[in-house]
Design a protein around this motif. Structure first.
Motif, PDB file in Angstrom:
ATOM      1  N   VAL A 163     106.865  65.450  41.898  1.00 14.03           N
ATOM      2  CA  VAL A 163     106.316  64.915  40.649  1.00 14.03           C
ATOM      3  C   VAL A 163     106.521  63.403  40.621  1.00 14.03           C
ATOM      4  CG1 VAL A 163     106.447  64.959  38.126  1.00 14.03           C
ATOM      5  CG2 VAL A 163     106.775  67.073  39.428  1.00 14.03           C
ATOM      6  N   ARG A 164     105.483  62.705  40.237  1.00 13.35           N
ATOM      7  CA  ARG A 164     105.545  61.250  40.156  1.00 13.35           C
ATOM      8  C   ARG A 164     106.338  60.817  38.933  1.00 13.35           C
ATOM      9  NH1 ARG A 164     100.354  57.087  39.771  1.00 13.35           N
ATOM     10  NH2 ARG A 164     101.503  55.187  40.362  1.00 13.35           N
ATOM     11  N   VAL A 165     107.162  59.789  39.074  1.00 13.82           N
ATOM     12  CA  VAL A 165     107.809  59.167  37.927  1.00 13.82           C
ATOM     13  C   VAL A 165     106.712  58.524  37.081  1.00 13.82           C
ATOM     14  CG1 VAL A 165     109.389  57.343  37.187  1.00 13.82           C
ATOM     15  CG2 VAL A 165     109.956  58.767  39.174  1.00 13.82           C
ATOM     16  N   PRO A 166     106.690  58.744  35.762  1.00 10.76           N
ATOM     17  CA  PRO A 166     105.603  58.227  34.933  1.00 10.76           C
ATOM     18  C   PRO A 166     105.374  56.727  35.144  1.00 10.76           C
ATOM     19  CG  PRO A 166     106.932  59.742  33.660  1.00 10.76           C
ATOM     20  CD  PRO A 166     107.637  59.569  34.973  1.00 10.76           C
ATOM     21  N   PRO A 167     104.166  56.337  35.555  1.00  7.03           N
ATOM     22  CA  PRO A 167     103.869  54.931  35.865  1.00  7.03           C
ATOM     23  C   PRO A 167     103.424  54.163  34.618  1.00  7.03           C
ATOM     24  CG  PRO A 167     101.994  56.286  36.466  1.00  7.03           C
ATOM     25  CD  PRO A 167     103.035  57.218  35.891  1.00  7.03           C
ATOM     26  N   LEU A 168     104.359  53.918  33.711  1.00 12.48           N
ATOM     27  CA  LEU A 168     104.018  53.337  32.415  1.00 12.48           C
ATOM     28  C   LEU A 168     104.213  51.824  32.367  1.00 12.48           C
ATOM     29  CD1 LEU A 168     105.543  56.032  30.030  1.00 12.48           C
ATOM     30  CD2 LEU A 168     103.270  55.946  31.080  1.00 12.48           C
ATOM     31  N   ASP A 169     104.749  51.231  33.422  1.00 12.65           N
ATOM     32  CA  ASP A 169     104.925  49.788  33.431  1.00 12.65           C
ATOM     33  C   ASP A 169     103.564  49.089  33.516  1.00 12.65           C
ATOM     34  OD1 ASP A 169     104.946  51.049  36.039  1.00 12.65           O
ATOM     35  OD2 ASP A 169     105.036  49.019  36.859  1.00 12.65           O
ATOM     36  N   GLY A 170     103.460  47.950  32.867  1.00  9.08           N
ATOM     37  CA  GLY A 170     102.236  47.158  32.948  1.00  9.08           C
ATOM     38  C   GLY A 170     101.167  47.513  31.944  1.00  9.08           C
TER      39      GLY A 170
END
Length: 245
Positions: A141-148
């Motif tokens: 599972v991908r770590v949530p890509p919420l940066d940016g």
């Protein structure tokens, strides 16, 4: 699934090239080696088997692999690639296995294509019920890509070479933990559009959902080479066993 994401024939036909460009085809042998260790040469079930990117090298290591997918086109690619793997059409959120498995696994964040918490819990429950007594469930599972994100949106260039460019436009729905994205794949003079919606989930929530269906965390790694899961990790590989064993 609600609002199912399904690879149609056009998307399925480009899937292998797409995953190869992103390094996922090269990674498949390492993934298979990790899963072989946990399956102990038994029988494995892949959720979202696709074209067999991982299932084929895993079967070549002596593991009997079967799989579920919701795309006829992807299952056709799998059948053209090998006749040693049984694949059938189904919903990974709610399935009933005809026999128990030593290993049930779901890679490449396919789990997050289930767009609600209820569906994700149902998937974990189905996986737990499909296990042998000492079987394991493995999720990448991908770590949530919420940066940016700015104003709940962001656009990034995720891959560039001399011929191909991937531009990813994302809209964030924090209430439902959804990321709706469109990848625009520029290749030569052509442009392909790859839409997707995911329900992101942090590892702590994943553990809680797993506990709800009788699974407990056994291992967690930052990659298929068993690297540590840290604050810098982009994804995690989580291994669960049934509780009370």
């Amino acid at each position: 699934m609600s609002e199912k994401f399904v690879y149609d024939e056009n998307l399925a036909s480009t899937y292998e090239k797409y995953t190869r460009l992103l390094g996922k085809v090269a990674e498949a042998d390492e993934t298979a080696a990790f899963l072989e260790r946990l399956s102990k040469g038994g029988v494995a079930l892949e959720l979202g088997i696709g074209n067999g990117r991982v299932a084929v090298p895993l079967s070549e290591r002596g593991v009997k692999v079967e799989g579920i997918d919701n795309s006829d086109s992807m299952l056709k690619l799998l059948a053209e690639r090998t006749d040693l793997i049984k694949g059938w059409k189904g919903d990974i959120a709610r399935f009933r296995a005809e026999k128990p498995y030593d290993l049930v696994y779901c890679v490449y964040s396919t789990f997050t294509l289930l767009s609600t918490r209820e569906e994700q819990i149902a998937c974990l429950r189905s996986a737990a019920e499909a296990l042998q007594e000492n079987g394991l469930v493995v999720l990448e599972v991908r770590v949530p890509p919420l940066d940016g994100l700015i104003g709940g949106q962001k656009t990034t260039t995720t891959f560039v070479d001399h011929e191909n460019t991937f531009v990813n436009a994302v809209i964030h729905d924090p209430v439902n933990q959804n990321l709706t994205s469109t990848i625009l794949w520029f290749s030569g003079t052509s442009v392909r559009r790859l839409p997707q919606r995911v329900r992101y989930v942090y590892h702590q929530e994943l553990d809680t959902m797993a506990e709800c269906v009788g699974l407990q965390l056994a291992e967690r790694w930052g990659d298929w080479a068993s690297g540590a899961f840290t604050n810098e990790s982009k994804s995690h590989i989580s291994v669960y066993r049934r509780t009370g064993l």
